[in-house]
Every structure is written in C-alpha cells, then in structure tokens.
Design a protein around this motif. Structure first.
Motif, short mmCIF file in Angstrom:
data_model
loop_
_atom_site.label_atom_id
_atom_site.label_comp_id
_atom_site.label_asym_id
_atom_site.label_seq_id
_atom_site.Cartn_x
_atom_site.Cartn_y
_atom_site.Cartn_z
N LEU A 284 0.86 -1.18 0.00
CA LEU A 284 0.00 0.00 0.00
C LEU A 284 0.90 1.24 0.00
O LEU A 284 1.70 1.42 0.91
CB LEU A 284 -0.88 0.00 1.25
N VAL A 285 0.78 2.04 -1.06
CA VAL A 285 1.58 3.25 -1.14
C VAL A 285 0.77 4.40 -0.53
O VAL A 285 -0.31 4.72 -1.01
CB VAL A 285 1.96 3.58 -2.60
N GLY A 308 -3.21 2.02 -3.57
CA GLY A 308 -2.94 3.40 -3.16
C GLY A 308 -4.07 4.32 -3.54
O GLY A 308 -5.23 3.91 -3.59
N ARG A 309 -3.72 5.54 -3.83
CA ARG A 309 -4.74 6.54 -4.15
C ARG A 309 -5.26 6.36 -5.57
O ARG A 309 -6.36 6.79 -5.88
CB ARG A 309 -4.14 7.95 -4.02
N MET A 310 -4.45 5.74 -6.45
CA MET A 310 -4.86 5.68 -7.85
C MET A 310 -5.91 4.62 -8.13
O MET A 310 -6.62 4.69 -9.13
CB MET A 310 -3.63 5.47 -8.74
N THR A 313 -8.03 2.58 -3.18
CA THR A 313 -7.84 1.98 -1.86
C THR A 313 -7.73 3.08 -0.81
O THR A 313 -8.22 2.95 0.31
CB THR A 313 -6.56 1.09 -1.84
N LEU A 314 -7.08 4.16 -1.19
CA LEU A 314 -7.11 5.40 -0.41
C LEU A 314 -7.79 6.43 -1.30
O LEU A 314 -7.71 6.34 -2.53
CB LEU A 314 -5.68 5.86 -0.07
N ALA A 326 -6.46 2.47 8.21
CA ALA A 326 -6.93 1.18 8.74
C ALA A 326 -7.84 0.50 7.72
O ALA A 326 -7.70 -0.70 7.45
CB ALA A 326 -7.68 1.42 10.06
N ARG A 327 -8.77 1.26 7.14
CA ARG A 327 -9.69 0.67 6.16
C ARG A 327 -8.91 0.17 4.95
O ARG A 327 -9.21 -0.92 4.42
CB ARG A 327 -10.72 1.70 5.72
N ALA A 328 -7.90 0.93 4.53
CA ALA A 328 -7.11 0.52 3.36
C ALA A 328 -6.37 -0.79 3.64
O ALA A 328 -6.05 -1.54 2.72
CB ALA A 328 -6.13 1.62 2.98
#
Ligand SMILES: Cc1ncc(C[n+]2csc(CCOP(=O)(O)OP(=O)(O)O)c2C)c(N)n1
Lengths: 536, 191
Positions: A284-285, A308-310, A313-314, A326-328
């Motif tokens: 996870l970035v 990650g954000r892309m 996931t975030l 935490a959710r990610a």
C-alpha cells in the motif's frame, strides 16, 4: 532532557536558527507563516542579527535567499505550496546553478485545502528540479532534518527542499535542541561559468545536475530519515512523510503487524523499496498529497500488487488519517456516530467592524445600477466578500489575478471592469498587471482595499501601504486625478458611492484606495500598549 | 495511559488557551504530547478545533481517529455536536451551553440540548454565568477546563499550576481570575 513545546513550523524555524542561518526570506501563507514569525520574534535571532523581514513575494524571497547562499552563508526560504508557483522560475534554475552556502526551501503544503485554493504537492517541484527533498514525520525529526538539510545542501551543492504539510506544521510536540552550528563566514566566489546561465554554461551545469542524481539516490539509501519497521502482515505499507504516523497508529491501535517502510528522504531509495516489494504480497503506497511516487512505482513494478490513491484503496484527494489507513489495510471499523442534522456549517466571515464590510456595502450599491455586475477579486480577507450577505466579488484565482483578469475582460469588451485587491496582494503581484493596464490604457477600476496589513495570515507588515501605494500607482503611470482615496466607514457611505461611481465611469485606468486599518491589528496594537489585558 | 481530547469552539473563543494549559501541565509531567490546531481562514469566526493527545508512550499521529476521543471539550453547544463522530462510546462530552450565533440558520437552543442529551450523559455547563462570577466573561474557557478536569489524565493541581504560568505575563489579577474560573468549573464535576 529539556523539551520545548513547538509547532512543526516553529521546530523548522528553530532548527534553522540552530543550524546557523544568517537569514530567512519569506512571504506569509498558511501553513508556513509561523516559520518566519518564530524567527522574527526570537531573541537569539535578533541578537545574532539574523535577517528576517517579510519579502514582497515568494520569488523575491527565493532569489534573495539564493543570493545569501551565493555569498557563502546559510539561508532559509519559506512559503506555502502555491507560493512555490510564484518562485518556481528561481527554484528550478537554482538547481542548475547550484549553491555555495546551504540553501533550504521550507515549503508547506495544505492537503484538504484547509486554507488554500488547491492541494498541489510540492514534491512534484522537487522532482522537477531534481534536488533532494526531505519530508520529516514528527516535530523532532523536522527540527533535526533542517540541520541535516543544510549539511546536505552544502555537500551536494544544491538547494534542498523541506516539505511540510498542515498537520505537521500546525501541530505541537516536545522538541529537544542540538548545539548551535556557527554561521558561515562570508565566502562569495566568482564562478560565472556556474551562475551565468547562458546556453553554453547552462548545458554544462544541467549535465552536472544529471550526473549528481546517482549520488543523491545513494545518499537516500543511507539516510537516517528512511527506515524499515518489519512485520509479518502480508500487506506492507510504503509510507511517505507523515503517512508513516498513521501506519504506525494502525499497528498499535489495531495490533496489525504491518511492515512499514518510512521514506522521508527523496529521491526514493530504490533498493529499499524493491526489498519491501519482494517481501510483501501487496504494498500500500501512502502519500500525504498527490500519488507522485505511486504513479512512478506502478511503472517500476509493472503495476502489480500495488494499492494506493490511484485505485481508490485510499481516496484520491484530501489528507490521510488513521481511519483511512486502517480501512485501506482491511480493518473492519464500526461506523462512527453521525453528526446530527441540525449541525449547520459555520463558515468564516469578515470581522464585525472590518472596513472591507463597508467597502463592499458601497461597491454593491454602485454595481446594482449595471447590467454586468462582475467584480474580479483576489486573495485575502476581502475574499470573504464572496459569501453572503455581500456576494460582492466573483473571482479569486491566484494572487494578483484580479487586476489582470479585469484587464483581459475589459479588452474583450466587458464594461465596467472592476476589481478589488488587498494592499499586500497588490505589492505581491498586482503592480505589474496595473502597468500592463496603464500601457494599454485599458478601462479598468482597481480598488485597493488597504487595511495597512496582511490580515488573512495574521497581520504581518505589508510591503507598502497608504501614501506609498498612492506613489506606486502614480509611478506606474496612473493619472493623479484618477487615484482617489476613500475611507470605508459608515458615515462616508454616500461619499464613497459617489467616488466609486465616478471612477468606474472613467474610460481609462483608475485606482480607488480604500484606506482603513484592520480592526484586528488595531486591537492588537491596543493590547500591546495595555500591560494587563484580560484573557487571550 | 493515553488521553485523546478534542477541543471545539468558534475562532476567537479561546480554545487554544485551554490547549496551552493542558500542554504545559503534560510537559511538566514528562508526558508525550501532540496537539494539532487550526490556523488561517477558519479563525475568522469559523468552526475551529484542536486535537490534543497526551500519553506516557510515543504518540504517532497528530490527529485523533474517528471514534477514539476520550473527551470532547466544547466552549459552544453546536460545535460540541460537530465532533460527535470522534467521541468513543465510553467518551465524555463537556460543553458550554451558551450559543455563539453568527449564521442565519442556527438551530434553537432546545433542539441543541435535546441532541446533546441524546449523546449519553454530557456535562452541560453554564460557563458564561460562572465566568462572570469569576470576574470576566473571557474566563469561560477556564471554567470549561475546570469542568472537564476530572476526565483529563492529569492532576487538577497540575492544571492549576499551568494556568498560573500561561497567564503570568498578564499580571497577578488575570492569573487569580482565571484560577477562580477554573475552580468554579471544577466544583461542578467534583462537588
Ligand atoms: C502565492 C500565494 N502566496 C501566499 C498566499 C497566502 N495568502 C492568502 S491571502 C494573503 C494576504 C493578503 O493580504 P492583503 O492582500 O493585504 O489582504 P487582507 O487579508 O489584509 O485583507 C496571503 C499572504 C497565497 N494564497 N498565495
């Protein structure tokens, strides 16, 4: 141990003082303002004669800092993220010339846009300029990183960017000081082949910069700011800057043994990152800002096993926090209690008794009579005139844009073309636009809301106010009879309406100076005279 | 020990003084501290909050996670409700009851009190009256700190000592008045 409680911004300031700076150059902007304010109020800095007054804008600040570094001294330059857009020309080119004495650019980003027009990520500029970037995760690490940054700057002969974000800049924690590093002696060297960026020199210098990159990455691999926290969970976190804090919080709060590779020194250390990817099923970035490195890493590792954000996931926008992290990582969390529906928003507003209120009241009365009621505006407290009950202004883009946008609209045929700009914003980057309008004889009316200070950011000295503003407009070529002064106060309402109407009717460049001291500043002045004010 | 506190109010109401007192007391007790605050635009009469965390272990995040606050101290009733998602199921809510009305759609006090009571057993404090009794309406933030003191993981005497230090520069009278306000608040929850 003697701990001091400091905001992150203050820790950066104290770190710079203790690293032996001879000057700080800055233009205010949340969340960077307290860096310079701390140095300006610091007694040791005053005794040492550390130069610290406010610059007219971020570009002049950056260039002056570059000059101080040219002379062999250590210089700090501070600004908010959008300030770096203004200073970008100087910043990018200073990576080509390189520096002599240490030069550190402290730039504060504002993810979630608590007090900004955007959430641009300054690390992009760092990569663009190809200079080292440091992004500490705690106030103590920030204090220590400033000295590290100056040492690094002098050893690789490049400016170093220190990136802060709101939550680090505006949060307090205990900080322990290190011994003072003496200021550098004056040491200016004649090296026109480095500093005269004519093409034949610039090409050599650029190749030199490219040649430094391998060493910069090696320094990152060995940096004390990057470190691995091992763990057994199949998902590892590649945490940049303060994202690491949320990953560590998840480890402790939810007992999740996630491996965390913390990166606070760029360019990113490829070997350490590759090891993380090899040892985890998924990575996870987590970046506090744009997915600057996630994008890059998806290329390096063929887009496999990266979250990650892309990919959502975030979230793509906004700052991180423990719950998002935490959710990610797959932690199931109960839904928090909702905010009751009766809780309405409480937006900021112009202070009671603020002169901008009286100005907008008069301006609204004047604009009522026109079919085209566009008022171009700018950034400052007066931007709050966009909200009810005034709804008096219709643009706010970047500092200085009110005058030039009004000019362009007038060129396109819009009548009347009216704009409102503050005193500090006018000297920051409004003056040059006014010169354009004068040269073109564009029919615009520029209202300078002169409250004698840079109010929005807490009341810093403006570069020019009052009669000096009048003289500046005169010097730029505005006709004397079309530089009018009004006092935005209730009893002057009718008179002010008359002056505004006359100047808006004039088919050329006119300036109306609306002069009245900021009431917050007036109160501050009164308090400092009164030795026994009540509560804060 | 870890204590997560949200301080809430409207820009200009003095929540940063409450934070400064708790910070200083925690520093004297050699605890770890993180205290995030709001600067900039919102300070002009907007909603402001501070996340204050103290612990005997290292603290990583500057922000308190949703549902993890042990205590919400608010100097304004509407603002107290804004941070409800942060309050843990076992957490305490301590709020002043005097509304600060600077928007047209501000709800009625009755509606606010009903919502507040729904949160469990909030401590509702008439801080304005107690502050006037202490000597100045401006001390209502110290009344609120006193009322919340039993739920803060620091000894009230430590907080009182810190009040002395924070207001020292403003003179003895100001210190005495703020300590009076603090004690009035404390007496509410420690009769
Ligand atoms: C490039 C850039 N630098 C700094 C800022 C931060 N900033 C926003 S408003 C403001 C002050 C404006 O002062 P002034 O124009 O005098 O208006 P006032 O707030 O006093 O009404 C500053 C420094 C910004 N938004 N953009």
């Amino acid at each position: 141990m003697n701990r001091q409680l400091l905001l992150g911004a203050e820790a950066a300031a104290l770190g710079a003082l203790d690293a032996g700076i001879s000057g700080v150059y800055a233009y205010p902007g949340t969340p960077s303002t307290e860096i310079t304010e701390y140095i300006r109020k610091n007694r040791e800095a005053a005794l040492r004669g550390v130069r610290s007054s406010w610059s007219a804008n971020e570009k002049t600040a950056y260039e002056a800092a570059l000059g101080m570094a040219y002379a062999g001294k250590r210089a700090l330059v501070a600004m908010k993220h959008v300030g770096l857009n203004v200073a970008a020309d100087a910043f990018i080119n200073s990576a080509i010339t390189g520096v002599n004495g240490g030069l550190v650019l402290a730039v504060a980003d504002d993810p979630s846009m608590h007090s900004s027009q955007n959430e641009q990520d300054s690390r992009f500029y760092g990569r663009f300029a190809m200079v080292p970037v440091l992004e500490p995760a705690s106030q103590q690490e920030l204090y220590d990183a400033v000295r590290y940054a100056f040492d690094l700057s002098e050893s690789v002969k490049l400016p170093v960017m220190l990136r802060l974000t709101t939550r680090l800049a505006h949060s307090r924690a205990g900080v322990v000081r290190a011994p003072l590093h003496a200021e550098n002696p004056l040491h200016a060297v004649l090296e026109p082949e480095r500093y005269v960026l004519m093409p034949q020199n610039a090409r050599k210098q650029y190749n030199l910069l490219l040649g430094k990159q391998e060493n910069l990455e090696r320094l990152s691999e060995e940096s004390p700011l990057n470190r691995m926290v091992p763990g057994t969970f199949p998902v590892g976190v590649l945490a940049f800057g303060i994202a690491c804090n949320y990953a560590m919080e998840v480890r402790e709060t939810f007992g999740l043994d996630v491996p965390v590779l913390k990166i606070s020194h760029y360019p990113p250390p490829r070997r350490q990152i590759a090891e993380l990817f090899e040892s985890c099923e998924t990575v996870l970035v987590a970046e506090e800002g744009y997915p600057v490195y996630e994008e890059l890493l998806r290329g390096w590792f063929n887009d496999r096993n990266i979250r990650g954000r892309m990919d959502g996931t975030l979230p793509r926008a906004g700052e991180l926090d423990t719950v998002l992290m935490a959710r990610a990582l797959g932690v199931a969390l109960p839904e928090p209690a909702p905010v009751p529906t009766i809780v309405v928003n409480r937006p900021p507003e112009l202070c009671r008794g603020c002169g901008h209120r009286d100005l907008f009241e008069a301006l609204n009365r004047v604009m009522e009579s026109f079919e085209n009621r566009h008022v171009f505006s700018d950034i400052g407290c007066y931007t709050l005139g966009a909200l009810p009950p005034f709804n008096a202004i219709h643009t706010c883009v970047d500092m200085g844009a009110s005058i030039t946008m009004a000019k362009g609209a007038a060129d396109g045929g819009l009548r009347p073309a009216v704009c409102v700009i503050g005193d500090s914003t006018f000297t920051h980057s409004g003056m040059t636009g006014l010169l354009d309008a004068v040269n073109d004889r564009t029919p615009v009316t520029v209202i300078i809301a002169d409250n004698d200070t840079t109010a929005m950011t807490g009341g810093q000295e403006s570069a020019a106010t009052g009669t000096r503003l009048h003289a500046l407009c005169r010097g730029l070529g505005v006709e004397e009879q079309h530089i009018r002064t009004i006092i935005p106060l209730k009893p002057h309402l009718e008179e002010n309406i008359a002056v505004l109407s006359q100047e808006i009717a004039y088919d050329g460049v006119s300036v109306v100076l609306a002069r009245r001291e900021c009431i917050e500043n007036a109160a501050r002045r009164k308090r400092s005279k009164n030795p026994n004010p009540v509560n804060q | 020990m870890q204590n997560n506190i949200i301080l809430a109010g409207v820009g200009g109401q003095g929540i940063l003084s409450i934070a400064a007192v708790i910070d200083l007391a925690a520093l004297h007790c050699d605890l770890h501290i993180r205290q995030a605050e709001v600067h900039g635009m919102s300070q002009r009469g907007g909603a402001v909050q501070s996340h204050l965390r103290i612990s005997d272990r290292e603290i990583h995040a500057d922000l308190i996670a949703l549902g993890r606050a042990d205590l919400v101290i608010s100097v304004e009733p509407l603002e107290a409700l804004r941070y409800l998602p942060f309050l843990s199921p076992e957490g305490r809510m301590v709020t002043a009851t005097e509304p600060f009305v600077n928007m047209p759609d501000y709800p009625s006090l009755d509606a606010l009190l009903t919502e507040l009571r729904r949160t469990g057993s909030p401590l509702l404090v008439d801080a304005a009256t107690l502050a006037r009794e202490a000597g100045s309406p401006r001390t209502s933030n110290m009344v609120m700190l006193g009322a919340a003191a039993p739920f803060i993981a620091l000894d009230p005497s430590q907080l009182e000592a810190a009040i002395g230090k924070i207001f020292e520069a403003k003179g003895e009278d100001t210190v005495a008045m703020n300590i009076r306000a603090f004690r009035k608040g404390l007496a509410l929850s420690q009769p």
